[in-house]
Design a protein around this motif. Structure first.
Motif, PDB file in Angstrom:
ATOM      1  N   CYS A   8       0.837  -1.202   0.000  1.00 20.02           N
ATOM      2  CA  CYS A   8       0.000   0.000   0.000  1.00 20.02           C
ATOM      3  C   CYS A   8       0.872   1.252   0.000  1.00 20.02           C
ATOM      4  CB  CYS A   8      -0.946   0.003   1.205  1.00 20.02           C
ATOM      5  SG  CYS A   8      -2.266   1.236   1.092  1.00 20.02           S
ATOM      6  N   SER A  13      -1.604   1.959  -3.341  1.00 18.10           N
ATOM      7  CA  SER A  13      -2.763   2.701  -2.843  1.00 18.10           C
ATOM      8  C   SER A  13      -3.565   3.304  -3.989  1.00 18.10           C
ATOM      9  CB  SER A  13      -2.314   3.796  -1.867  1.00 18.10           C
ATOM     10  OG  SER A  13      -1.427   4.711  -2.490  1.00 18.10           O
ATOM     11  N   ALA A  16      -5.386   0.424  -5.818  1.00 15.71           N
ATOM     12  CA  ALA A  16      -6.529  -0.060  -5.042  1.00 15.71           C
ATOM     13  C   ALA A  16      -7.696   0.923  -5.120  1.00 15.71           C
ATOM     14  CB  ALA A  16      -6.119  -0.283  -3.591  1.00 15.71           C
ATOM     15  N   GLN A  17      -7.394   2.217  -5.059  1.00 17.60           N
ATOM     16  CA  GLN A  17      -8.454   3.222  -5.153  1.00 17.60           C
ATOM     17  C   GLN A  17      -9.125   3.196  -6.521  1.00 17.60           C
ATOM     18  OE1 GLN A  17      -7.650   7.218  -3.077  1.00 17.60           O
ATOM     19  NE2 GLN A  17      -5.602   6.341  -3.225  1.00 17.60           N
ATOM     20  N   SER A  20     -11.280   0.040  -6.772  1.00 20.50           N
ATOM     21  CA  SER A  20     -12.458   0.174  -5.912  1.00 20.50           C
ATOM     22  C   SER A  20     -13.475   1.111  -6.555  1.00 20.50           C
ATOM     23  CB  SER A  20     -12.041   0.699  -4.537  1.00 20.50           C
ATOM     24  OG  SER A  20     -13.161   0.891  -3.703  1.00 20.50           O
ATOM     25  N   PHE A  36      -2.294   2.363   5.223  1.00 15.74           N
ATOM     26  CA  PHE A  36      -3.651   2.413   4.677  1.00 15.74           C
ATOM     27  C   PHE A  36      -4.248   3.823   4.708  1.00 15.74           C
ATOM     28  CE2 PHE A  36      -3.554  -2.094   6.402  1.00 15.74           C
ATOM     29  CZ  PHE A  36      -3.219  -2.648   5.173  1.00 15.74           C
ATOM     30  N   LEU A  39      -5.125   5.525   1.425  1.00 15.91           N
ATOM     31  CA  LEU A  39      -6.276   5.126   0.624  1.00 15.91           C
ATOM     32  C   LEU A  39      -7.374   6.185   0.585  1.00 15.91           C
ATOM     33  CD1 LEU A  39      -6.505   1.411   1.775  1.00 15.91           C
ATOM     34  CD2 LEU A  39      -5.818   2.228  -0.486  1.00 15.91           C
ATOM     35  N   PHE A  43     -12.183   4.763  -0.479  1.00 13.67           N
ATOM     36  CA  PHE A  43     -11.890   3.337  -0.667  1.00 13.67           C
ATOM     37  C   PHE A  43     -12.874   2.503   0.143  1.00 13.67           C
ATOM     38  CE2 PHE A  43      -9.581  -0.520   0.752  1.00 13.67           C
ATOM     39  CZ  PHE A  43      -9.354  -1.091  -0.489  1.00 13.67           C
ATOM     40  N   THR A  47      -8.811  -3.970   4.088  1.00 15.71           N
ATOM     41  CA  THR A  47      -7.383  -3.840   4.368  1.00 15.71           C
ATOM     42  C   THR A  47      -6.959  -4.932   5.344  1.00 15.71           C
ATOM     43  OG1 THR A  47      -7.779  -2.284   6.189  1.00 15.71           O
ATOM     44  CG2 THR A  47      -7.426  -1.347   3.997  1.00 15.71           C
TER      45      THR A  47
END
Length: 219
Positions: A8, A13, A16-17, A20, A36, A39, A43, A47
């Motif tokens: 992350c 990060s 992942a964003q 998502s 985290f 994020l 998000f 996690t």
């Protein structure tokens, strides 16, 4: 899709964003819980704190039914181990690892792990700017059958649609950027001058794509 991201940092990060935001079920793993915080509030995934190659943690993340996994920590050995576990033990359909140090490239190639090198891509972007080229081909493995191509639309002699680049078999658009922002698109989306297109193409589809790009003035 159920997607696992390990690491992350700045890359993980953001990835992942993005995933998502696109509506995927995302689980992101990092050894430091403080990571985290990158994020942000938007998000809505899961996690998990721990070592990325811990099989127990990967099972908790859903590796047994994952559709894809991205190993993007700052440590090549960790990324390689996670990618090997995902590929060879759990047979995750799509696995991609980050190559942090280009000197370790041969280890990834030797083990058959698909990877992306941020250092290499940055060098290619700088080269494109220096040479004033609209087209760049990202290809980390010589034996790969799929090329990832990125180009800016310099000129349009007529109506060109996103669907012109997709045939469902040999090529498809991966991303479309307009005015610095990622754009949601479908086959009816019309391309504009200045748009940046990233697409994946098999070798057999390159001839057709090159004809389209030549008509657009991509060099």
């Amino acid at each position: 899709m159920h997607i696992i991201v390990t690491g992350c940092g700045r890359v993980g990060s953001q990835l992942a964003q993005f995933l998502s935001y696109e509506g995927h079920d995302v689980v992101i793993i990092d050894r430091e819980a403080e990571s985290f915080s990158r994020l942000g509030g938007g998000f809505n995934g899961v996690t998990l704190t721990g070592i990325a190659f811990d099989e127990g943690l990967l099972k908790e993340a859903g590796i047994e039914y994952a559709d894809a996994l991205a190993a993007v920590t700052n440590f090549d050995n960790t990324n390689l181990m996670v990618a090997e576990i995902a590929t060879k033990i759990y047979h995750v359909p799509t696995v991609l690892a980050r190559l942090y140090n280009p000197e370790n490239r041969q280890a990834f190639v030797r083990l058959g792990i698909d990877f992306v090198s941020g250092t290499t891509l940055l060098a290619e972007m700088i080269m494109r700017k220096l040479l004033q080229s609209d087209l760049i081909v990202h290809q980390d493995r010589l034996e790969v059958e799929m090329r990832v191509i990125e180009f800016a639309v310099p000129w349009l002699g007529g109506r060109v649609m996103a669907g012109d680049f997709e045939d469902g078999i040999s090529s498809r658009i991966l991303a479309l950027e307009r005015s610095g922002r990622l754009l949601r698109w479908d086959e009816s989306t019309r391309l504009l001058v200045g748009d940046r297109v990233v697409l994946a193409a098999k070798r057999e589809g390159m001839g057709r794509l090159q004809e389209i790009m030549e008509r657009m003035g991509v060099k």
